[in-house]
Design a protein around this motif. Structure first.
Motif, PDB file in Angstrom:
ATOM      1  N   ALA A 151       0.825  -1.209   0.000  1.00 44.41           N
ATOM      2  CA  ALA A 151       0.000   0.000   0.000  1.00 44.41           C
ATOM      3  C   ALA A 151       0.860   1.261   0.000  1.00 44.41           C
ATOM      4  O   ALA A 151       0.529   2.248  -0.671  1.00 44.41           O
ATOM      5  CB  ALA A 151      -0.925  -0.010   1.217  1.00 44.41           C
ATOM      6  N   GLY A 152       1.969   1.246   0.729  1.00 53.93           N
ATOM      7  CA  GLY A 152       2.839   2.415   0.754  1.00 53.93           C
ATOM      8  C   GLY A 152       3.490   2.686  -0.598  1.00 53.93           C
ATOM      9  O   GLY A 152       3.567   3.845  -1.040  1.00 53.93           O
ATOM     10  N   ALA A 153       3.968   1.623  -1.262  1.00 56.40           N
ATOM     11  CA  ALA A 153       4.589   1.808  -2.575  1.00 56.40           C
ATOM     12  C   ALA A 153       3.575   2.323  -3.594  1.00 56.40           C
ATOM     13  O   ALA A 153       3.872   3.229  -4.389  1.00 56.40           O
ATOM     14  CB  ALA A 153       5.196   0.484  -3.046  1.00 56.40           C
ATOM     15  N   ALA A 154       2.367   1.756  -3.577  1.00 55.84           N
ATOM     16  CA  ALA A 154       1.342   2.203  -4.518  1.00 55.84           C
ATOM     17  C   ALA A 154       0.884   3.617  -4.209  1.00 55.84           C
ATOM     18  O   ALA A 154       0.581   4.404  -5.122  1.00 55.84           O
ATOM     19  CB  ALA A 154       0.157   1.245  -4.492  1.00 55.84           C
ATOM     20  N   ALA A 155       0.836   3.978  -2.926  1.00 59.44           N
ATOM     21  CA  ALA A 155       0.402   5.326  -2.555  1.00 59.44           C
ATOM     22  C   ALA A 155       1.366   6.382  -3.092  1.00 59.44           C
ATOM     23  O   ALA A 155       0.938   7.485  -3.479  1.00 59.44           O
ATOM     24  CB  ALA A 155       0.275   5.442  -1.046  1.00 59.44           C
ATOM     25  N   ALA A 156       2.658   6.064  -3.121  1.00 62.86           N
ATOM     26  CA  ALA A 156       3.623   7.025  -3.659  1.00 62.86           C
ATOM     27  C   ALA A 156       3.385   7.280  -5.146  1.00 62.86           C
ATOM     28  O   ALA A 156       3.447   8.425  -5.615  1.00 62.86           O
ATOM     29  CB  ALA A 156       5.040   6.501  -3.431  1.00 62.86           C
ATOM     30  N   ILE A 157       3.074   6.218  -5.906  1.00 65.02           N
ATOM     31  CA  ILE A 157       2.799   6.383  -7.336  1.00 65.02           C
ATOM     32  C   ILE A 157       1.484   7.140  -7.548  1.00 65.02           C
ATOM     33  O   ILE A 157       1.370   7.982  -8.455  1.00 65.02           O
ATOM     34  CB  ILE A 157       2.759   5.016  -8.033  1.00 65.02           C
TER      35      ILE A 157
END
Length: 212
Positions: A151-157
């Motif tokens: 979720a954190g990686a996708a939130a950055a994108i």
């Protein structure tokens, strides 16, 4: 006793002083400190079973959140109606490795949650069993790390898609790919919900083990 010169004897009687207190006929019984009240085993079993039932319900909600995140992101694809002779403007989740990792991680979490339901039922039927609860605690902790990372990686994108980055000359694409951005944003929110539910599951398992 004192002897006189004439051979007679005189007896002197010495009386003990009277203190005015009569000796007790029987000694007082020893006082015993009251023993602490112990919790009834049935009450402890009821609390454990209640925690196990709550655990099962939370797993059902977590399955829904993880599946929603997986399916929403995995089916996200938008093609703009205008194109040129050489380019067609299209956005898909598999264009970015972070979104691909997101789909795989949430799919793993969904599969694990489905497989964990039998162990959760065992914890309801047998509240005193330690092995099922300890197994769930270990794997729930792993799933917390996995879903949070995804979720954190996708939130950055998603943030870059909405805001862009002028320093890196990355433009915001959400004004053109509005449907794409709405779907990936919803998927990220669902994944964070699943991660929070996993945290609650870890706390429940720890509380159930502590009561043993």
């Amino acid at each position: 006793m004192h002897s006189g010169g004439d051979g007679s004897s005189t007896t002197v009687v010495i009386n003990e002083p009277n203190t005015g207190k009569a000796a007790p006929a029987h000694p007082p019984p020893p006082q015993v400190a009251p023993s602490p009240v112990k919790t009834k085993p049935k009450m402890r079993v009821g609390v454990r079973r209640g925690l196990a039932v709550f655990d099962f319900v939370l797993r059902l909600f977590a399955i829904g959140a993880a599946l929603a995140a997986t399916t929403t992101m995995g089916t996200t694809d938008q093609t703009l109606p205008f194109f040129t002779q050489f380019f067609q403007f299209q956005a898909s989740y598999n264009d970015l490795p972070a979104f691909t990792f997101f789909v795989v991680a949430n799919a793993i979490a969904s599969g694990y949650l489905v497989l964990s339901l039998p162990l959760s039922i065992v914890a309801i039927v047998r509240p005193k069993a330690v092995a099922p609860r300890f197994t769930l605690l270990i794997f729930d902790t792993i799933m917390v790390a996995l879903t949070t990372a995804a979720a954190g990686a996708a939130a950055a994108i998603v943030y870059l898609a909405h805001k862009g980055n002028t320093s890196a000359n990355w433009i915001a694409i959400c004004q053109q790919f509005d449907n794409f951005c709405q779907r990936i944003s919803g998927a990220v929110v669902a994944s964070f919900v699943a991660a929070v539910l996993f945290m609650f599951l870890v706390l429940l398992s720890a509380a159930a083990l502590r009561r043993r």
